[in-house]
Design a protein around this motif. Structure first.
Motif, PDB file in Angstrom:
ATOM      1  N   MET A  61     -24.270  -4.794  31.770  1.00  0.00           N
ATOM      2  CA  MET A  61     -23.963  -3.611  30.942  1.00  0.00           C
ATOM      3  C   MET A  61     -24.868  -2.440  31.318  1.00  0.00           C
ATOM      4  O   MET A  61     -24.409  -1.305  31.455  1.00  0.00           O
ATOM      5  N   ARG A  62     -26.164  -2.721  31.504  1.00  0.00           N
ATOM      6  CA  ARG A  62     -27.095  -1.636  31.881  1.00  0.00           C
ATOM      7  C   ARG A  62     -26.684  -1.031  33.220  1.00  0.00           C
ATOM      8  O   ARG A  62     -26.765   0.178  33.416  1.00  0.00           O
ATOM      9  N   GLY A  63     -26.238  -1.896  34.132  1.00  0.00           N
ATOM     10  CA  GLY A  63     -25.800  -1.424  35.454  1.00  0.00           C
ATOM     11  C   GLY A  63     -24.613  -0.476  35.335  1.00  0.00           C
ATOM     12  O   GLY A  63     -24.605   0.615  35.911  1.00  0.00           O
ATOM     13  N   ARG A  64     -23.599  -0.888  34.552  1.00  0.00           N
ATOM     14  CA  ARG A  64     -22.393  -0.051  34.431  1.00  0.00           C
ATOM     15  C   ARG A  64     -22.737   1.281  33.763  1.00  0.00           C
ATOM     16  O   ARG A  64     -22.276   2.336  34.175  1.00  0.00           O
ATOM     17  N   LEU A  72     -14.932  10.102  31.405  1.00  0.00           N
ATOM     18  CA  LEU A  72     -14.705   9.018  30.445  1.00  0.00           C
ATOM     19  C   LEU A  72     -15.992   8.735  29.674  1.00  0.00           C
ATOM     20  O   LEU A  72     -17.040   8.544  30.286  1.00  0.00           O
ATOM     21  N   PRO A  73     -15.952   8.740  28.323  1.00  0.00           N
ATOM     22  CA  PRO A  73     -17.191   8.515  27.576  1.00  0.00           C
ATOM     23  C   PRO A  73     -17.838   7.167  27.926  1.00  0.00           C
ATOM     24  O   PRO A  73     -17.144   6.168  28.124  1.00  0.00           O
ATOM     25  N   ALA A  74     -19.176   7.168  27.991  1.00  0.00           N
ATOM     26  CA  ALA A  74     -19.907   5.934  28.331  1.00  0.00           C
ATOM     27  C   ALA A  74     -19.621   4.837  27.311  1.00  0.00           C
ATOM     28  O   ALA A  74     -19.556   3.649  27.656  1.00  0.00           O
ATOM     29  N   ALA A  75     -19.415   5.207  26.025  1.00  0.00           N
ATOM     30  CA  ALA A  75     -19.142   4.186  25.007  1.00  0.00           C
ATOM     31  C   ALA A  75     -17.813   3.485  25.292  1.00  0.00           C
ATOM     32  O   ALA A  75     -17.656   2.290  24.983  1.00  0.00           O
ATOM     33  N   SER A  76     -16.851   4.203  25.888  1.00  0.00           N
ATOM     34  CA  SER A  76     -15.583   3.556  26.253  1.00  0.00           C
ATOM     35  C   SER A  76     -15.816   2.544  27.366  1.00  0.00           C
ATOM     36  O   SER A  76     -15.269   1.440  27.346  1.00  0.00           O
ATOM     37  N   TRP A  81     -16.376  -3.132  29.049  1.00  0.00           N
ATOM     38  CA  TRP A  81     -17.144  -4.220  29.688  1.00  0.00           C
ATOM     39  C   TRP A  81     -17.486  -5.329  28.711  1.00  0.00           C
ATOM     40  O   TRP A  81     -17.507  -6.492  29.087  1.00  0.00           O
ATOM     41  N   ARG A  82     -17.740  -4.992  27.461  1.00  0.00           N
ATOM     42  CA  ARG A  82     -17.980  -6.073  26.478  1.00  0.00           C
ATOM     43  C   ARG A  82     -16.720  -6.945  26.381  1.00  0.00           C
ATOM     44  O   ARG A  82     -16.800  -8.154  26.261  1.00  0.00           O
ATOM     45  N   GLU A  83     -15.556  -6.321  26.435  1.00  0.00           N
ATOM     46  CA  GLU A  83     -14.299  -7.078  26.338  1.00  0.00           C
ATOM     47  C   GLU A  83     -14.125  -7.985  27.572  1.00  0.00           C
ATOM     48  O   GLU A  83     -13.730  -9.133  27.457  1.00  0.00           O
ATOM     49  N   ALA A 280     -32.039  -8.798  24.436  1.00  0.00           N
ATOM     50  CA  ALA A 280     -32.148  -7.645  25.336  1.00  0.00           C
ATOM     51  C   ALA A 280     -32.271  -6.386  24.488  1.00  0.00           C
ATOM     52  O   ALA A 280     -31.584  -6.256  23.475  1.00  0.00           O
ATOM     53  N   ARG A 281     -33.162  -5.483  24.890  1.00  0.00           N
ATOM     54  CA  ARG A 281     -33.324  -4.242  24.115  1.00  0.00           C
ATOM     55  C   ARG A 281     -32.034  -3.419  24.228  1.00  0.00           C
ATOM     56  O   ARG A 281     -31.537  -3.189  25.332  1.00  0.00           O
ATOM     57  N   PRO A 282     -31.477  -3.013  23.085  1.00  0.00           N
ATOM     58  CA  PRO A 282     -30.179  -2.318  23.111  1.00  0.00           C
ATOM     59  C   PRO A 282     -30.217  -0.967  23.822  1.00  0.00           C
ATOM     60  O   PRO A 282     -31.273  -0.361  23.983  1.00  0.00           O
ATOM     61  N   LEU A 283     -29.034  -0.525  24.224  1.00  0.00           N
ATOM     62  CA  LEU A 283     -28.901   0.752  24.943  1.00  0.00           C
ATOM     63  C   LEU A 283     -29.013   1.951  24.010  1.00  0.00           C
ATOM     64  O   LEU A 283     -29.209   3.070  24.471  1.00  0.00           O
ATOM     65  N   GLY A 284     -28.828   1.740  22.714  1.00  0.00           N
ATOM     66  CA  GLY A 284     -28.894   2.849  21.755  1.00  0.00           C
ATOM     67  C   GLY A 284     -27.571   3.604  21.687  1.00  0.00           C
ATOM     68  O   GLY A 284     -26.527   3.093  22.093  1.00  0.00           O
ATOM     69  N   VAL A 285     -27.655   4.848  21.213  1.00  0.00           N
ATOM     70  CA  VAL A 285     -26.438   5.649  21.017  1.00  0.00           C
ATOM     71  C   VAL A 285     -26.057   6.303  22.340  1.00  0.00           C
ATOM     72  O   VAL A 285     -26.868   7.008  22.942  1.00  0.00           O
ATOM     73  N   LEU A 286     -24.833   6.074  22.791  1.00  0.00           N
ATOM     74  CA  LEU A 286     -24.367   6.632  24.064  1.00  0.00           C
ATOM     75  C   LEU A 286     -23.660   7.977  23.831  1.00  0.00           C
ATOM     76  O   LEU A 286     -23.242   8.273  22.711  1.00  0.00           O
TER      77      LEU A 286
END
Ligand SMILES: C=C(O[C@@H]1C=C(C(=O)O)C=C[C@H]1O)C(=O)O
Length: 289
Positions: A61-64, A72-76, A81-83, A280-286
């Motif tokens: 996820m960090r890589g993507r 395209l918004p990063a949250a999308s 990728w989570r899916e 894993a430390r979360p990515l926070g708000v994208l």
């Protein structure tokens, strides 16, 4: 409308159709590789293989998100990728989630669905205790409220067992947030019998049994002396014994030598230290400017 526009649009839509076919073909190729990985894990370790690898997933996820640019918004991208990751785990060994949501909050349900994907069955449990029982059975991940200071019967002291098949904290949810797509800021913890694993940026969770009068300052100094850094998330006192849940920087395994140093160097102020997992430390708000 000009004569040109429809023709131009047709061409652009043909491009989209071609790209979608390519994307879909790549997804099928990825799934074929996942299937081979699943078989290799089953051959090496049988049904107890770590089909879900939370550290590896966090790195992917960090890589993507790190590579991402464009419209395209990063949250999308993160949600897609989570899916993909959840589908890949379900392909290898089906699993479900047992969720305790004291306030029956739909944002809790939303966080679980977002992280564990469309296929994953979610069961609502009436208590944290019930979740922990269900996690003991095969292929269930428990999702529990974020530890809080005010709780009369917190769930986290149950995790400090010596059992090799122990339940561990394995992830903190949400791993990423969308500024516009959330309506409450909530956090949850996922627990499972598969082990947490290191990624490039982690938080570990430890329970220390302490003398009731051990001050925060002294605890901080003892942690520092043992080579650990962090703070208190929640405390639970009963019958003259204080249990404190600590959040520590970095990945710390259950057998880490610093645990012995912490207890040994405390002059009896800390009688036990047990690691109960990591995330894993979360990515926070994208997508914030
Ligand atoms: C494919 C694997 O299994 C799972 C699926 C992953 C994926 O789809 O990339 C990554 C880690 C695991 O949670 C693996 O272990 O590498």
């Amino acid at each position: 409308m000009s004569e040109e526009a429809p023709a131009g649009l047709d061409k652009l839509r043909e491009d989209i159709d071609r790209i979608d076919r390519e994307l879909h073909q790549l997804l099928r190729e990825r799934a074929a590789v996942v299937r081979r990985i699943g078989l290799a894990k089953r051959t090496a370790s049988g049904e107890r293989a770590a089909f879900i690898r939370p550290g590896r997933e966090a790195e992917l996820m960090r890589g993507r998100i790190g590579d991402h640019d464009g419209a395209l918004p990063a949250a999308s991208v993160a949600r897609i990728w989570r899916e993909i990751l959840s589908g890949a785990c379900q392909m290898q060994a089906p699993f479900g989630v047992a969720l305790y949501s004291p306030e029956r909050s739909i944002s809790h349900w939303d966080l679980v669905r977002n992280h564990f994907g469309s296929l994953t069955p979610i069961r609502l449990c009436a208590s944290a205790q019930r979740v922990l029982q269900e996690v003991g059975q095969q292929n269930t991940i428990g999702v529990l409220p974020w530890p809080d200071h005010e709780e009369a019967q917190p769930w986290w002291p149950n995790l400090a067992s010596e059992d090799a098949r122990a339940v561990n904290i394995v992830s903190a949810l949400p791993f990423y947030e969308s500024a516009t797509g959330r309506f409450e800021s909530r956090r949850l913890m996922a627990v499972a019998t598969y082990p947490p694993e290191p990624s490039s940026d982690d938080v570990s969770y430890m329970i220390v049994d302490t003398h009731p009068e051990l001050s925060r300052t002294r605890l901080g100094a003892l942690l520092n002396q043992a080579g650990l850094k962090g703070g208190v998330m929640a405390t639970y006192g009963r019958e003259g014994l204080m249990k404190q849940l600590l959040e520590l920087d970095g990945f710390i395994g259950r057998q880490d030598e610093r645990l012995g140093r912490l207890v040994g160097g405390s002059d009896g102020a800390i009688t036990r230290a047990a690691v109960i997992g990591a995330s894993a430390r979360p990515l926070g708000v994208l997508d914030t400017e």
